[in-house]
Every structure is written in C-alpha cells, then in structure tokens.
Design a protein around this motif. Structure first.
Motif, PDB file in Angstrom:
ATOM      1  N   PHE A 139      -5.962  -2.284  -5.197  1.00 55.59           N
ATOM      2  CA  PHE A 139      -4.824  -1.515  -4.691  1.00 55.59           C
ATOM      3  C   PHE A 139      -3.515  -2.288  -4.875  1.00 55.59           C
ATOM      4  O   PHE A 139      -2.497  -1.718  -5.259  1.00 55.59           O
ATOM      5  CB  PHE A 139      -5.004  -1.173  -3.221  1.00 55.59           C
ATOM      6  CG  PHE A 139      -6.015  -0.093  -2.934  1.00 55.59           C
ATOM      7  CD1 PHE A 139      -6.569   0.673  -3.946  1.00 55.59           C
ATOM      8  CD2 PHE A 139      -6.425   0.154  -1.636  1.00 55.59           C
ATOM      9  CE1 PHE A 139      -7.503   1.657  -3.677  1.00 55.59           C
ATOM     10  CE2 PHE A 139      -7.345   1.139  -1.356  1.00 55.59           C
ATOM     11  CZ  PHE A 139      -7.891   1.896  -2.368  1.00 55.59           C
ATOM     12  N   ALA A 140      -3.531  -3.583  -4.586  1.00 58.03           N
ATOM     13  CA  ALA A 140      -2.315  -4.394  -4.687  1.00 58.03           C
ATOM     14  C   ALA A 140      -1.887  -4.575  -6.139  1.00 58.03           C
ATOM     15  O   ALA A 140      -0.700  -4.752  -6.422  1.00 58.03           O
ATOM     16  CB  ALA A 140      -2.531  -5.753  -4.031  1.00 58.03           C
ATOM     17  N   TRP A 183      -3.068   1.801   6.932  1.00 59.32           N
ATOM     18  CA  TRP A 183      -4.379   1.679   7.563  1.00 59.32           C
ATOM     19  C   TRP A 183      -5.450   1.250   6.567  1.00 59.32           C
ATOM     20  O   TRP A 183      -6.517   0.776   6.962  1.00 59.32           O
ATOM     21  CB  TRP A 183      -4.766   2.994   8.247  1.00 59.32           C
ATOM     22  CG  TRP A 183      -3.955   3.254   9.477  1.00 59.32           C
ATOM     23  CD1 TRP A 183      -2.934   4.143   9.604  1.00 59.32           C
ATOM     24  CD2 TRP A 183      -4.068   2.595  10.728  1.00 59.32           C
ATOM     25  NE1 TRP A 183      -2.408   4.087  10.865  1.00 59.32           N
ATOM     26  CE2 TRP A 183      -3.095   3.140  11.581  1.00 59.32           C
ATOM     27  CE3 TRP A 183      -4.897   1.593  11.219  1.00 59.32           C
ATOM     28  CZ2 TRP A 183      -2.938   2.716  12.896  1.00 59.32           C
ATOM     29  CZ3 TRP A 183      -4.732   1.179  12.532  1.00 59.32           C
ATOM     30  CH2 TRP A 183      -3.763   1.741  13.340  1.00 59.32           C
ATOM     31  N   TRP A 184      -5.166   1.396   5.273  1.00 55.77           N
ATOM     32  CA  TRP A 184      -6.120   0.946   4.259  1.00 55.77           C
ATOM     33  C   TRP A 184      -6.343  -0.562   4.325  1.00 55.77           C
ATOM     34  O   TRP A 184      -7.325  -1.069   3.794  1.00 55.77           O
ATOM     35  CB  TRP A 184      -5.651   1.347   2.866  1.00 55.77           C
ATOM     36  CG  TRP A 184      -6.070   2.732   2.482  1.00 55.77           C
ATOM     37  CD1 TRP A 184      -5.325   3.864   2.564  1.00 55.77           C
ATOM     38  CD2 TRP A 184      -7.344   3.124   1.973  1.00 55.77           C
ATOM     39  NE1 TRP A 184      -6.060   4.944   2.139  1.00 55.77           N
ATOM     40  CE2 TRP A 184      -7.304   4.510   1.752  1.00 55.77           C
ATOM     41  CE3 TRP A 184      -8.507   2.432   1.669  1.00 55.77           C
ATOM     42  CZ2 TRP A 184      -8.393   5.204   1.272  1.00 55.77           C
ATOM     43  CZ3 TRP A 184      -9.591   3.142   1.174  1.00 55.77           C
ATOM     44  CH2 TRP A 184      -9.527   4.513   0.986  1.00 55.77           C
ATOM     45  N   LEU A 185      -5.449  -1.305   4.959  1.00 53.92           N
ATOM     46  CA  LEU A 185      -5.666  -2.754   5.119  1.00 53.92           C
ATOM     47  C   LEU A 185      -6.959  -3.037   5.870  1.00 53.92           C
ATOM     48  O   LEU A 185      -7.587  -4.079   5.660  1.00 53.92           O
ATOM     49  CB  LEU A 185      -4.503  -3.396   5.879  1.00 53.92           C
ATOM     50  CG  LEU A 185      -3.322  -3.874   5.064  1.00 53.92           C
ATOM     51  CD1 LEU A 185      -2.288  -4.510   5.969  1.00 53.92           C
ATOM     52  CD2 LEU A 185      -3.721  -4.835   3.978  1.00 53.92           C
ATOM     53  N   LEU A 210       0.832  -1.209   0.000  1.00 54.67           N
ATOM     54  CA  LEU A 210       0.000   0.000   0.000  1.00 54.67           C
ATOM     55  C   LEU A 210       0.864   1.256   0.000  1.00 54.67           C
ATOM     56  O   LEU A 210       0.532   2.236  -0.665  1.00 54.67           O
ATOM     57  CB  LEU A 210      -0.944  -0.010   1.206  1.00 54.67           C
ATOM     58  CG  LEU A 210      -2.100  -1.006   1.117  1.00 54.67           C
ATOM     59  CD1 LEU A 210      -2.804  -1.120   2.455  1.00 54.67           C
ATOM     60  CD2 LEU A 210      -3.062  -0.617   0.024  1.00 54.67           C
ATOM     61  N   HIS A 211       1.976   1.222   0.723  1.00 49.48           N
ATOM     62  CA  HIS A 211       2.898   2.363   0.719  1.00 49.48           C
ATOM     63  C   HIS A 211       3.414   2.634  -0.683  1.00 49.48           C
ATOM     64  O   HIS A 211       3.595   3.787  -1.071  1.00 49.48           O
ATOM     65  CB  HIS A 211       4.086   2.101   1.643  1.00 49.48           C
ATOM     66  CG  HIS A 211       3.759   2.207   3.092  1.00 49.48           C
ATOM     67  ND1 HIS A 211       4.681   1.915   4.064  1.00 49.48           N
ATOM     68  CD2 HIS A 211       2.631   2.565   3.749  1.00 49.48           C
ATOM     69  CE1 HIS A 211       4.139   2.092   5.255  1.00 49.48           C
ATOM     70  NE2 HIS A 211       2.887   2.489   5.090  1.00 49.48           N
ATOM     71  N   ASP A 212       3.658   1.580  -1.455  1.00 48.14           N
ATOM     72  CA  ASP A 212       4.175   1.757  -2.812  1.00 48.14           C
ATOM     73  C   ASP A 212       3.178   2.487  -3.699  1.00 48.14           C
ATOM     74  O   ASP A 212       3.559   3.186  -4.621  1.00 48.14           O
ATOM     75  CB  ASP A 212       4.539   0.398  -3.425  1.00 48.14           C
ATOM     76  CG  ASP A 212       5.333   0.538  -4.712  1.00 48.14           C
ATOM     77  OD1 ASP A 212       6.206   1.425  -4.781  1.00 48.14           O
ATOM     78  OD2 ASP A 212       5.082  -0.245  -5.652  1.00 48.14           O
ATOM     79  N   THR A 213       1.891   2.326  -3.408  1.00 46.58           N
ATOM     80  CA  THR A 213       0.870   3.015  -4.199  1.00 46.58           C
ATOM     81  C   THR A 213       0.523   4.386  -3.612  1.00 46.58           C
ATOM     82  O   THR A 213      -0.394   5.045  -4.095  1.00 46.58           O
ATOM     83  CB  THR A 213      -0.412   2.161  -4.306  1.00 46.58           C
ATOM     84  OG1 THR A 213      -0.956   1.963  -3.004  1.00 46.58           O
ATOM     85  CG2 THR A 213      -0.134   0.837  -4.973  1.00 46.58           C
TER      86      THR A 213
END
Length: 118
Positions: A95-96, A77-79, A69-72
C-alpha cells in the motif's frame, strides 16, 4: 532530512495526504536514527535511548502512515492490518509503495499538485 522534519512538524496531522517520497524518506531517516541509537545504547548497555525515541516518533509515524494510506484512497484504519503477523506488514508495504491517486479524493487534493516540503 527536510522530509523527516516536515513529518515531525505535522506531528499529529492525520488529515490530508502524504506522497510516497514523504513517507519513505521519513521511514529511511527514522530507521537510520534508530540504528545509531541502538548501537549507542548497546555500547552503554541500555535500551533507554531506543525506547524513548520510539515513543517520541510513535504519533508522527502513525500520522504519516495514515496520510500515506489516504493518498492511495484508503482509510487510515487499514494500518490495523499490520497487526496480522507477516501478511499485514507485507500488505502495508505494498500500500505504501503504491502510487497515490492523481485526482482529488475524499481525503483532499493530490500532494503532488502542492509544492514539495523543500
């Protein structure tokens, strides 16, 4: 298998970014191991193997998910959106699968610029 082991070596590394390849290779190997353990557990009439394996890879799975998620450009927290039945899982898959930001973002440099975990 190298990508899987790289995630396990970075056991609780929630900082930084993870490439799509790192995330999806970890997921693929993780599912394959889980299926094999489920079959063996079914033959032995126990769910202990899959339960122990699930606990063993819980933290690395969360860590690589957060780094993906950080890469995007999104917060880890979006998990938590995965807790919403059906819709949350679909959103996390999208997202992934989204390509990461090529430039430096708030979570660090692009992992594509860093040599792969070969």
């Amino acid at each position: 298998m190298d990508w899987y082991l790289a995630v396990l070596k970075n056991y609780a590394g929630f900082g930084g970014r993870a490439r799509r390849k790192e995330y999806w290779m970890f997921a693929l190997v993780n599912i394959a191991i889980y299926v094999v353990l489920a079959i063996v557990g079914n033959l032995l009439d126990t769910a202990l193997l899959t339960g122990l394996y699930g606990l063993a890879v819980l933290v690395p799975s969360l860590a690589v998910g957060v780094r993906r998620l950080h890469d995007t450009g999104r917060s880890g927290w979006w998990l938590l959106i995965g807790l919403i039945p059906l819709i949350g899982g679909i959103v996390l898959i999208v997202f992934a699968a989204t390509e990461g930001q090529p430039e430096v973002n708030a979570y660090g440099p692009s992992p594509k610029a860093i040599p792969a975990a070969a």
